[in-house]
Motif scaffolding. Structure first.
Motif, PDB file in Angstrom:
ATOM      1  N   ARG A 155       0.826  -1.211   0.000  1.00  0.00           N
ATOM      2  CA  ARG A 155       0.000   0.000   0.000  1.00  0.00           C
ATOM      3  C   ARG A 155       0.859   1.260   0.000  1.00  0.00           C
ATOM      4  O   ARG A 155       0.546   2.267   0.621  1.00  0.00           O
ATOM      5  N   ASP A 156       1.955   1.181  -0.723  1.00  0.00           N
ATOM      6  CA  ASP A 156       2.841   2.330  -0.904  1.00  0.00           C
ATOM      7  C   ASP A 156       3.722   2.022  -2.099  1.00  0.00           C
ATOM      8  O   ASP A 156       3.668   0.919  -2.653  1.00  0.00           O
ATOM      9  N   TYR A 157       4.530   2.985  -2.494  1.00  0.00           N
ATOM     10  CA  TYR A 157       5.346   2.827  -3.691  1.00  0.00           C
ATOM     11  C   TYR A 157       6.837   2.861  -3.371  1.00  0.00           C
ATOM     12  O   TYR A 157       7.275   3.569  -2.465  1.00  0.00           O
ATOM     13  N   LYS A 158       7.585   2.023  -4.102  1.00  0.00           N
ATOM     14  CA  LYS A 158       9.045   2.147  -4.042  1.00  0.00           C
ATOM     15  C   LYS A 158       9.438   3.577  -4.389  1.00  0.00           C
ATOM     16  O   LYS A 158       8.763   4.208  -5.195  1.00  0.00           O
ATOM     17  N   PRO A 159      10.490   4.078  -3.781  1.00  0.00           N
ATOM     18  CA  PRO A 159      11.478   3.382  -2.954  1.00  0.00           C
ATOM     19  C   PRO A 159      11.212   3.436  -1.453  1.00  0.00           C
ATOM     20  O   PRO A 159      12.171   3.374  -0.667  1.00  0.00           O
ATOM     21  N   LYS A 160       9.951   3.518  -1.019  1.00  0.00           N
ATOM     22  CA  LYS A 160       9.668   3.505   0.418  1.00  0.00           C
ATOM     23  C   LYS A 160      10.104   2.159   1.003  1.00  0.00           C
ATOM     24  O   LYS A 160       9.845   1.095   0.421  1.00  0.00           O
ATOM     25  N   PRO A 161      10.732   2.142   2.158  1.00  0.00           N
ATOM     26  CA  PRO A 161      11.248   0.885   2.727  1.00  0.00           C
ATOM     27  C   PRO A 161      10.196  -0.191   2.903  1.00  0.00           C
ATOM     28  O   PRO A 161      10.486  -1.386   2.753  1.00  0.00           O
ATOM     29  N   GLU A 162       8.971   0.191   3.224  1.00  0.00           N
ATOM     30  CA  GLU A 162       7.936  -0.796   3.507  1.00  0.00           C
ATOM     31  C   GLU A 162       7.670  -1.713   2.319  1.00  0.00           C
ATOM     32  O   GLU A 162       7.303  -2.880   2.500  1.00  0.00           O
ATOM     33  N   VAL A 163       7.867  -1.236   1.102  1.00  0.00           N
ATOM     34  CA  VAL A 163       7.609  -2.084  -0.063  1.00  0.00           C
ATOM     35  C   VAL A 163       8.570  -3.269  -0.073  1.00  0.00           C
ATOM     36  O   VAL A 163       8.176  -4.417  -0.310  1.00  0.00           O
ATOM     37  N   TYR A 164       9.835  -3.028   0.206  1.00  0.00           N
ATOM     38  CA  TYR A 164      10.834  -4.096   0.242  1.00  0.00           C
ATOM     39  C   TYR A 164      10.640  -4.993   1.469  1.00  0.00           C
ATOM     40  O   TYR A 164      10.732  -6.225   1.367  1.00  0.00           O
ATOM     41  N   LEU A 165      10.363  -4.389   2.606  1.00  0.00           N
ATOM     42  CA  LEU A 165      10.218  -5.163   3.836  1.00  0.00           C
ATOM     43  C   LEU A 165       8.966  -6.035   3.800  1.00  0.00           C
ATOM     44  O   LEU A 165       8.976  -7.168   4.303  1.00  0.00           O
ATOM     45  N   ALA A 166       7.895  -5.538   3.193  1.00  0.00           N
ATOM     46  CA  ALA A 166       6.684  -6.346   3.062  1.00  0.00           C
ATOM     47  C   ALA A 166       6.935  -7.574   2.196  1.00  0.00           C
ATOM     48  O   ALA A 166       6.388  -8.654   2.451  1.00  0.00           O
ATOM     49  N   ALA A 167       7.774  -7.422   1.178  1.00  0.00           N
ATOM     50  CA  ALA A 167       8.114  -8.569   0.327  1.00  0.00           C
ATOM     51  C   ALA A 167       8.869  -9.625   1.126  1.00  0.00           C
ATOM     52  O   ALA A 167       8.602 -10.827   1.002  1.00  0.00           O
ATOM     53  N   ALA A 168       9.817  -9.192   1.945  1.00  0.00           N
ATOM     54  CA  ALA A 168      10.561 -10.145   2.774  1.00  0.00           C
ATOM     55  C   ALA A 168       9.630 -10.856   3.752  1.00  0.00           C
ATOM     56  O   ALA A 168       9.691 -12.094   3.901  1.00  0.00           O
ATOM     57  N   ARG A 169       8.753 -10.112   4.401  1.00  0.00           N
ATOM     58  CA  ARG A 169       7.826 -10.726   5.358  1.00  0.00           C
ATOM     59  C   ARG A 169       6.917 -11.738   4.676  1.00  0.00           C
ATOM     60  O   ARG A 169       6.586 -12.782   5.260  1.00  0.00           O
ATOM     61  N   ALA A 170       6.484 -11.447   3.477  1.00  0.00           N
ATOM     62  CA  ALA A 170       5.567 -12.350   2.774  1.00  0.00           C
ATOM     63  C   ALA A 170       6.190 -13.724   2.568  1.00  0.00           C
ATOM     64  O   ALA A 170       5.473 -14.734   2.536  1.00  0.00           O
TER      65      ALA A 170
END
Length: 236
Positions: A155-170
């Motif tokens: 629910r946000d766009y790169k390069p915000k950190p949450e986009v990368y971290l959400a992928a790792a958590r998934a």
């Protein structure tokens, strides 16, 4: 490699697909039968130039999260006006044109190399594109993902950190167990800042002949000439 990677996540536009050639083709195929002459590559470039400003509206909180399909449509209307095509392009044709982003063609090395990499790693897009867009590109190009991750999940766009971290958590991975694969140094710098490993893929013709990145301008874990070269380097 001296580090353990369990999952690879991929930028898509430019890294896996040749968006410029594909959009130029789609624009010309849609408009020329109606007697509308347009410079397809110039139109593609103009449309793409609106990409980051539109996402920045979301990243800064000035607009609520909207999928990339929605942002692309707003941007299409802007570009049609700029090219003097407002009156000539009706709503059904605008809908068809906006779906051109779902009909992009992969770079030639991508599909077989992805299959090789999937034999050893979990693989997923980590794109600013929405889920339905990623599904359509996968079906068009014969890709088999283990998940579809990225902006719509975070629910946000790169390069915000949450986009990368959400992928790792998934994938139930620590950030350092995930490698971001991209043809854009800025994407990789942001992924590294979030704790991911990084691999740069050269796409020298992304923005036209000789107008793409040929090497990373930031520190990365791996650099590769294309995705097949990356598969070789990753032992896939």
């Amino acid at each position: 490699m001296s580090f353990a990677v369990r999952a690879l996540v991929f930028d898509v536009f430019g890294t896996l697909v040749d968006w410029r050639t594909s959009i130029a083709r789609e624009v010309q195929l849609a408009l020329e039968p109606r007697g509308l002459q347009v410079d397809g590559p110039a139109f593609a470039d103009a449309w793409r130039d609106e990409y980051q400003p539109a996402m920045e509206e979301v990243r800064t909180g000035r607009r609520p999260f909207s999928t990339l399909d929605v942002l692309h449509r707003r941007n299409l209307d802007v570009v049609l006006h700029r090219f003097g095509l407002d009156a000539a392009v009706d709503e059904p044709l605008r809908v068809h044109l906006n779906r051109a982003w779902h009909r992009l063609d992969a770079w030639p090395d991508v599909t077989p190399a992805l299959e090789r990499l999937r034999g050893r790693f979990l693989v997923a897009p980590c794109s600013n594109g929405n889920i339905s867009l990623m599904v359509d590109l996968a079906r068009r190009n014969g890709w088999h993902w283990d998940a579809i991750l990225g902006a719509e999940v975070a629910r946000d766009y790169k390069p915000k950190p949450e986009v990368y971290l959400a992928a790792a958590r998934a994938f139930d991975c620590a950030p350092h167990e995930v490698m971001m694969v991209a043809a854009h140094s800025s994407d990789l710098a942001a992924a590294a800042a979030a704790g991911l490993r990084t691999a740069f893929i050269a796409r020298p013709d992304e923005h036209g002949p000789g107008r793409g990145e040929i090497q990373a301008s930031v520190p990365v874990d791996l650099q590769a000439a294309d995705l097949a070269d990356l598969a070789d380097r990753m032992g896939a």
